[in-house]
Design an enzyme around this catalytic site. Structure first.
Site: not given
Ligand code: DQA
Length: 148
Positions: A9-10, A17, A22, A71, A74, A77, A84, A95, A97, A99, A104, A108
């Site tokens: 998401p996002n 954003r 980012y 990635n 959110a 977390h 699963d 995995e 990220h 950031s 942070r 997170r």
């Molecule tokens: C993220 C870090 C997450 O905590 C956050 O909710 C994101 C992006 C990152 O790529 O740094 O949306 O996964």
């Protein structure tokens, strides 16, 4: 090799954003540069803001790909369902990220996904995705050497 990058998401808003966290580059532009860098690898891409759709794509690609770069944003977390799904499929999942989540907010720092992933890369900006691809290439090489 076939690798899929899955963004949660996002992350469709990358470039717009919170650019101070980012960056200013859209994922589409970054993806093009990745594909140019690895011409021998098929790198596909999927993004969804919806948890169940992320579960679906992990199920659909996790038996036919050589690796997933995930990635989950959110949902990292919060999502037992995505953890699963990762546990259920065959291919390794890295995995990622953008950031450094550990620098942070405290919420997170916890990931439901880390214990079921091959490894975690965080904090290198968009380069985190390339580092994850390198890890999958190395894992694939090692697996092939073991088989011969
Ligand atoms: C993220 C870090 C997450 O905590 C956050 O909710 C994101 C992006 C990152 O790529 O740094 O949306 O996964």
């Amino acid at each position: 090799m076939n690798i899929i990058i899955i963004n949660g998401p996002n992350l469709n808003l990358l470039g717009k954003r919170e650019p101070e966290i980012y960056g200013c580059c859209s994922f589409e532009d970054y993806l093009e540069s990745l594909q140019e860098k690895y011409p021998d690898i098929t790198i596909s891409y999927y993004q969804s803001n919806i948890e169940g759709e992320l579960v679906n794509i992990i199920q659909e690609t996790g038996f036919i790909s050589d690796g997933i770069v995930l990635n989950a944003a959110a949902y990292t977390h919060t999502s037992v369902a995505i953890a699963d799904a990762i546990r259920s499929v065959k291919c390794p999942v890295v995995e990622v990220h953008i950031s450094n989540v550990h620098k942070r907010e405290e919420f997170r720092h916890f990931s439901y996904l880390s214990p079921v992933c091959m490894g975690v890369i965080a904090g290198f900006g968009l380069d985190s995705y390339r580092l994850a691809i390198e890890a999958l290439i190395n894992a694939n090489k090692e697996q092939q050497e073991d088989e011969h």
